[in-house]
Design an enzyme around this catalytic site. Structure first.
Site, mmCIF file in Angstrom:
data_model
loop_
_atom_site.group_PDB
_atom_site.id
_atom_site.type_symbol
_atom_site.label_atom_id
_atom_site.label_comp_id
_atom_site.label_asym_id
_atom_site.label_seq_id
_atom_site.Cartn_x
_atom_site.Cartn_y
_atom_site.Cartn_z
ATOM 1 N N THR A 41 0.813 -1.215 0.000
ATOM 2 C CA THR A 41 0.000 0.000 0.000
ATOM 3 C C THR A 41 0.847 1.267 0.000
ATOM 4 O OG1 THR A 41 -0.168 -0.200 2.405
ATOM 5 C CG2 THR A 41 -1.984 -1.091 1.112
ATOM 6 N N HIS A 49 5.774 -3.474 9.801
ATOM 7 C CA HIS A 49 6.186 -4.634 9.004
ATOM 8 C C HIS A 49 7.458 -5.262 9.574
ATOM 9 C CE1 HIS A 49 4.095 -2.307 5.618
ATOM 10 N NE2 HIS A 49 3.396 -3.418 5.730
ATOM 11 N N LYS A 83 -9.613 0.023 9.479
ATOM 12 C CA LYS A 83 -9.905 1.251 8.737
ATOM 13 C C LYS A 83 -11.335 1.712 8.988
ATOM 14 C CE LYS A 83 -5.914 1.590 6.811
ATOM 15 N NZ LYS A 83 -5.032 2.690 7.155
ATOM 16 N N ARG A 87 -10.176 2.120 1.834
ATOM 17 C CA ARG A 87 -8.828 2.503 1.395
ATOM 18 C C ARG A 87 -8.888 3.153 0.014
ATOM 19 N NH1 ARG A 87 -4.318 0.191 4.036
ATOM 20 N NH2 ARG A 87 -4.849 -1.423 5.556
ATOM 21 N N ASP A 193 -4.264 -8.179 14.210
ATOM 22 C CA ASP A 193 -5.438 -7.633 13.529
ATOM 23 C C ASP A 193 -5.862 -8.501 12.343
ATOM 24 O OD1 ASP A 193 -3.176 -7.018 12.071
ATOM 25 O OD2 ASP A 193 -3.732 -4.947 11.655
ATOM 26 N N LYS A 228 -0.182 2.886 18.820
ATOM 27 C CA LYS A 228 0.661 2.305 17.777
ATOM 28 C C LYS A 228 2.013 3.008 17.732
ATOM 29 C CE LYS A 228 -1.434 -0.106 13.926
ATOM 30 N NZ LYS A 228 -2.093 -0.027 12.633
ATOM 31 N N LYS A 231 5.107 6.081 14.526
ATOM 32 C CA LYS A 231 4.607 7.332 13.969
ATOM 33 C C LYS A 231 5.293 8.501 14.661
ATOM 34 C CE LYS A 231 1.009 5.998 11.302
ATOM 35 N NZ LYS A 231 0.820 6.390 9.911
ATOM 36 N N THR A 232 5.598 9.531 13.894
ATOM 37 C CA THR A 232 6.126 10.776 14.453
ATOM 38 C C THR A 232 5.289 11.918 13.883
ATOM 39 O OG1 THR A 232 7.661 11.192 12.628
ATOM 40 C CG2 THR A 232 8.469 9.824 14.439
#
Length: 409
Positions: A41, A49, A83, A87, A193, A228, A231-232
């Site tokens: 994606t 991952h 989601k 998507r 998930d 999660k 992420k920044t």
């Protein structure tokens, strides 16, 4: 050799299993072919991952054979899991480009020589399916009532679930059937998930082939508060060094909260568990030693030892007054640009310290931006030649994000 199931359990990977005792016995007695799927994606894998790749690596080190499945076909539909909205649809060309990027990256972590691992793309069998045959061969084994109880669908029902997305579980389940028929694949692994999708595939193989197959899911990469990781403010932490530099990658792990250090060391490095526990038990200022080890080890696995050393030296040069200052991340601007003057907001975006001008303005207004260790107080500040110190400048956002601005004459 220790059973890989015990290794994964001890390190905190395992979330759910379909048949725990059978899986443990199987992994302890024979070489097992298993698969993990990666839907392309984006044009790079991210740290979520990476946890799956670590599972693959542990399994391979214990003699099992991974199949890395690139979801070139399933990406055409899109996984509704997690989601709130459908998507964004991608073109075949974008999916193919992303798939090639994934294949290159996965090859850095898994040994594909001499049939030790297999890489396949489900577009090879999904894109040319006969729809009526697929419905008769696969669709007949799925209960709509039961599918609607799956978490991946339940969370979407209120907002609207398209028939396109409803097919995703059937397609992923069909992947397991194909891999079982072609490669004797006995296990599907994935993030927690994916539990509903894994159960769908397992039941399809058991019904169609009358074979024993198994599923196992792994903990998602979250903080101790359940948020999660990866992420920044600038976006996701990517494995591609062009999207997230080795220095930024190193700094992300160097700055995790104290309560997350031991878990990250267990999941994302190959350090022995005795060492993981020793480092995780450090308190107060000493926990920084554990964070430095975590940052170095994870960066070494993803970007290689040379880049990990450079990132470590750059961090030490900035924060500890030691190390090689030439390893500090840098960004070049032309002398003509500087002569004309560059707004501080524009420079923050150009240098990659903020993802947008609005974010840059907010950072300045909150007192979080410095130039050459002097706080910038106005969003209208214009950076010019007078700000040069020995033909360079040090731009800083927050306590941990630095970049050296060099002049390209």
């Amino acid at each position: 050799m220790k059973n890989v199931f015990d290794v994964l359990q001890e390190r905190g990977f395992i979330a759910q299993t379909t048949h725990e005792e059978e899986i443990k016995k199987l992994l302890g007695e024979k070489k097992v072919t298993f698969y993990i799927g990666f839907d392309p994606t984006a044009d790079s894998l991210h740290v979520g991952h990476f946890l799956q790749l670590m599972v693959m690596a542990h399994m391979q080190q214990h003699g099992h054979r991974p199949i890395a499945l690139i979801g070139g076909g399933t990406a055409m539909v899109g996984d509704p899991t997690g989601k709130n909205d459908m998507r964004k649809m991608m073109t075949k060309e974008i999916i193919e480009h992303n798939s090639n990027c994934f294949k290159t990256q996965i090859s850095k972590f898994i040994d594909f020589s001499d049939d030790k691992a297999i890489m396949v793309d489900n577009s090879d069998w999904l894109l040319d399916l006969n729809y009526v045959e697929f419905l008769r061969d696969v669709g007949v084994h799925f209960s709509v009532n039961r599918m609607l109880t799956a978490e991946c669908f339940k969370s979407r029902m209120e907002r609207g679930l398209t028939f396109l997305e409803f097919n995703y579980m059937l397609m992923q389940s069909y992947d397991f059937l194909v891999l079982n028929q072609k490669y004797d694949c006995q296990m599907q692994l994935g993030g927690d998930d994916q539990w509903s999708n894994i159960l769908g595939g397992l039941e399809l193989v058991r019904k169609r082939e009358s074979k024993s197959v198994y599923g196992m899911t792994f903990t998602l990469l979250t903080t101790s508060e359940g948020k999660k990781m990866g992420k920044t403010e600038g976006g996701a932490i990517w494995l591609d060094p062009q999207k997230t530099s080795p220095y930024e990658f190193y700094q992300y792990w160097r700055n995790v909260s104290d309560s997350d250090v031991e878990r990250c060391l267990a999941l994302l490095t190959f350090l022995p568990m005795e060492e993981v526990k020793r480092l995780g038990a450090l308190k107060d200022a000493q926990i920084n030693e554990a964070k430095a080890v975590l940052a170095f080890e994870v960066t070494k696995i993803v970007h290689g030892e040379e880049e990990a050393l450079k990132a470590k030296e750059a961090a030490e040069a900035i924060f500890g007054g030691k190390g090689k200052s030439d390893n500090i991340p840098s960004f070049e601007i032309s002398s003509a640009e500087l002569e004309a003057g560059i707004k501080i907001v524009d420079l923050l975006v150009m240098a990659g310290l903020t993802p947008s001008k609005s974010e840059a303005r907010r950072a300045v207004q909150q007192g979080g931006v410095s130039l050459n260790e002097n706080k910038v107080n106005s969003i209208d500040y214009v950076v010019g030649k007078d700000d040069l110190v020995d033909d360079q400048m040090m731009l800083q956002r927050g306590k941990k994000n630095f970049i050296r601005i060099k002049i390209n004459s």
